[in-house]
Design an enzyme around this catalytic site. Structure first.
Site, PDB file in Angstrom:
ATOM      1  N   GLY A   1     -14.783   3.930   3.789  1.00 46.88           N
ATOM      2  CA  GLY A   1     -14.088   3.696   3.415  1.00 46.88           C
ATOM      3  C   GLY A   1     -12.932   3.264   1.972  1.00 46.88           C
ATOM      4  O   GLY A   1     -12.131   3.795   1.700  1.00 46.88           O
ATOM      5  N   GLN A   2     -14.111   2.837   1.624  1.00 51.45           N
ATOM      6  CA  GLN A   2     -13.559   2.163  -0.354  1.00 51.45           C
ATOM      7  C   GLN A   2     -13.558   3.329  -0.613  1.00 51.45           C
ATOM      8  O   GLN A   2     -14.065   4.143  -1.242  1.00 51.45           O
ATOM      9  CB  GLN A   2     -14.774   0.961  -0.704  1.00 51.45           C
ATOM     10  CG  GLN A   2     -14.081   0.580  -1.944  1.00 51.45           C
ATOM     11  CD  GLN A   2     -14.457  -0.246  -2.526  1.00 51.45           C
ATOM     12  OE1 GLN A   2     -15.478  -0.909  -2.459  1.00 51.45           O
ATOM     13  NE2 GLN A   2     -14.101  -1.114  -3.963  1.00 51.45           N
TER      14      GLN A   2
ATOM     15  N   ASN B   1     -13.227  -2.766   2.763  1.00 52.24           N
ATOM     16  CA  ASN B   1     -13.601  -1.855   3.292  1.00 52.24           C
ATOM     17  C   ASN B   1     -15.277  -1.798   1.597  1.00 52.24           C
ATOM     18  O   ASN B   1     -14.661  -2.369   0.649  1.00 52.24           O
ATOM     19  CB  ASN B   1     -13.041  -0.363   2.658  1.00 52.24           C
ATOM     20  CG  ASN B   1     -12.189  -0.157   3.932  1.00 52.24           C
ATOM     21  OD1 ASN B   1     -12.248  -0.902   5.051  1.00 52.24           O
ATOM     22  ND2 ASN B   1     -10.438  -0.049   3.730  1.00 52.24           N
TER      23      ASN B   1
ATOM     24  N   HIS C   1     -10.667  -5.881  -3.146  1.00 51.13           N
ATOM     25  CA  HIS C   1      -8.931  -5.725  -3.023  1.00 51.13           C
ATOM     26  C   HIS C   1      -8.782  -5.923  -1.078  1.00 51.13           C
ATOM     27  O   HIS C   1      -9.991  -5.381  -0.458  1.00 51.13           O
ATOM     28  CB  HIS C   1      -7.950  -4.117  -2.700  1.00 51.13           C
ATOM     29  CG  HIS C   1      -8.162  -3.343  -2.779  1.00 51.13           C
ATOM     30  ND1 HIS C   1      -9.587  -2.197  -3.257  1.00 51.13           N
ATOM     31  CD2 HIS C   1      -8.274  -2.263  -1.218  1.00 51.13           C
ATOM     32  CE1 HIS C   1      -9.863  -1.105  -2.588  1.00 51.13           C
ATOM     33  NE2 HIS C   1      -8.842  -1.429  -1.510  1.00 51.13           N
ATOM     34  N   LEU C   2      -8.092  -7.340  -0.311  1.00 50.38           N
ATOM     35  CA  LEU C   2      -7.795  -7.768   0.637  1.00 50.38           C
ATOM     36  C   LEU C   2      -6.588  -6.460   1.560  1.00 50.38           C
ATOM     37  O   LEU C   2      -5.737  -6.827   0.799  1.00 50.38           O
ATOM     38  CB  LEU C   2      -7.666  -9.039   0.541  1.00 50.38           C
ATOM     39  CG  LEU C   2      -7.193  -9.450   2.711  1.00 50.38           C
ATOM     40  CD1 LEU C   2      -8.145  -9.708   3.044  1.00 50.38           C
ATOM     41  CD2 LEU C   2      -6.487 -11.056   1.485  1.00 50.38           C
ATOM     42  N   HIS C   3      -7.052  -5.730   2.235  1.00 47.78           N
ATOM     43  CA  HIS C   3      -6.064  -5.290   3.211  1.00 47.78           C
ATOM     44  C   HIS C   3      -5.316  -6.164   3.971  1.00 47.78           C
ATOM     45  O   HIS C   3      -5.762  -7.062   4.766  1.00 47.78           O
ATOM     46  CB  HIS C   3      -6.561  -4.121   3.953  1.00 47.78           C
ATOM     47  CG  HIS C   3      -6.614  -2.990   2.536  1.00 47.78           C
ATOM     48  ND1 HIS C   3      -6.045  -1.568   2.843  1.00 47.78           N
ATOM     49  CD2 HIS C   3      -8.107  -2.937   1.834  1.00 47.78           C
ATOM     50  CE1 HIS C   3      -6.786  -1.034   1.729  1.00 47.78           C
ATOM     51  NE2 HIS C   3      -8.079  -1.329   2.040  1.00 47.78           N
TER      52      HIS C   3
ATOM     53  N   ASP D   1       0.919  -1.376   0.202  1.00 42.97           N
ATOM     54  CA  ASP D   1       0.142  -0.032  -0.205  1.00 42.97           C
ATOM     55  C   ASP D   1       0.982   0.930  -0.040  1.00 42.97           C
ATOM     56  O   ASP D   1       2.074   1.445   0.821  1.00 42.97           O
ATOM     57  CB  ASP D   1      -0.832   0.103   1.288  1.00 42.97           C
ATOM     58  CG  ASP D   1      -2.079   0.676   1.326  1.00 42.97           C
ATOM     59  OD1 ASP D   1      -3.641   0.458   0.692  1.00 42.97           O
ATOM     60  OD2 ASP D   1      -1.998   2.226   0.900  1.00 42.97           O
ATOM     61  N   ILE D   2       0.709   2.137  -0.682  1.00 46.12           N
ATOM     62  CA  ILE D   2       0.945   3.769  -1.085  1.00 46.12           C
ATOM     63  C   ILE D   2       1.131   4.021   0.129  1.00 46.12           C
ATOM     64  O   ILE D   2       1.898   5.416   1.089  1.00 46.12           O
ATOM     65  CB  ILE D   2       0.740   3.929  -1.939  1.00 46.12           C
ATOM     66  CG1 ILE D   2       2.389   5.352  -2.383  1.00 46.12           C
ATOM     67  CG2 ILE D   2      -0.979   5.106  -1.957  1.00 46.12           C
ATOM     68  CD1 ILE D   2       2.040   5.977  -3.440  1.00 46.12           C
TER      69      ILE D   2
END
Ligand code: AMP
Ligand code: ZN
Length: 116
Positions: A95-96, A89, A102-104, A32-33
């Site tokens: 919060g998406q 999310n 995508h899975l965090h 993640d950036i």
């Protein structure tokens, strides 16, 4: 299949170059950036699915695959025993911000419950 306006589809297609920490025939994983924990990896399918609301019965195996890959990444980074957080999310209220599922995979610090 591919949404050419989608950031993550562009990463999958390599239109936008990004370092992959995992890839296989069904998904890729990236750092993640804007990491929210020492480990913050995003696991995304190669196919464009906007939100979990859009999962079809035919996507069940793919969804399970994302979770298993996430667990392997967490294990590989030493988080299996201490604990780690798996999050999807769904839509803006949760919060998406990128509408390609995508899975965090978050690890390396304590996590509170309930989440914010
Ligand atoms: P979400 O808010 O659940 O849709 O998650 C989107 C995630 O994508 C956020 O954690 C962002 O920090 C991350 N993100 C956005 N742009 C990039 C990028 N160019 N490279 C890596 N991660 C990104
Ligand atoms: Zn996409």
């Amino acid at each position: 299949m591919t949404d050419h306006s989608c950031l993550f589809c562009k990463m999958v297609a390599r239109t936008i170059p990004v370092k992959r920490v995992h890839e296989d025939d069904r998904c890729i994983a990236i750092e993640d950036i804007n990491p929210q924990a020492p480990t913050h990896v995003l696991v995304m399918p190669r196919t464009h699915i906007a939100t979990l609301n859009d999962l079809a019965a035919a996507d069940e195996a793919l969804a399970g695959h994302l979770l298993r890959v996430g667990a392997e990444i967490a294990r590989g980074r030493g988080h299996a025993d201490a604990g780690w957080r798996a999050t999807f999310n769904v839509n803006r209220g949760a919060g998406q911000t990128v509408f390609h599922i995508h899975l965090h995979v978050l690890g390396g610090r304590p996590f509170s419950w309930p989440p914010g």
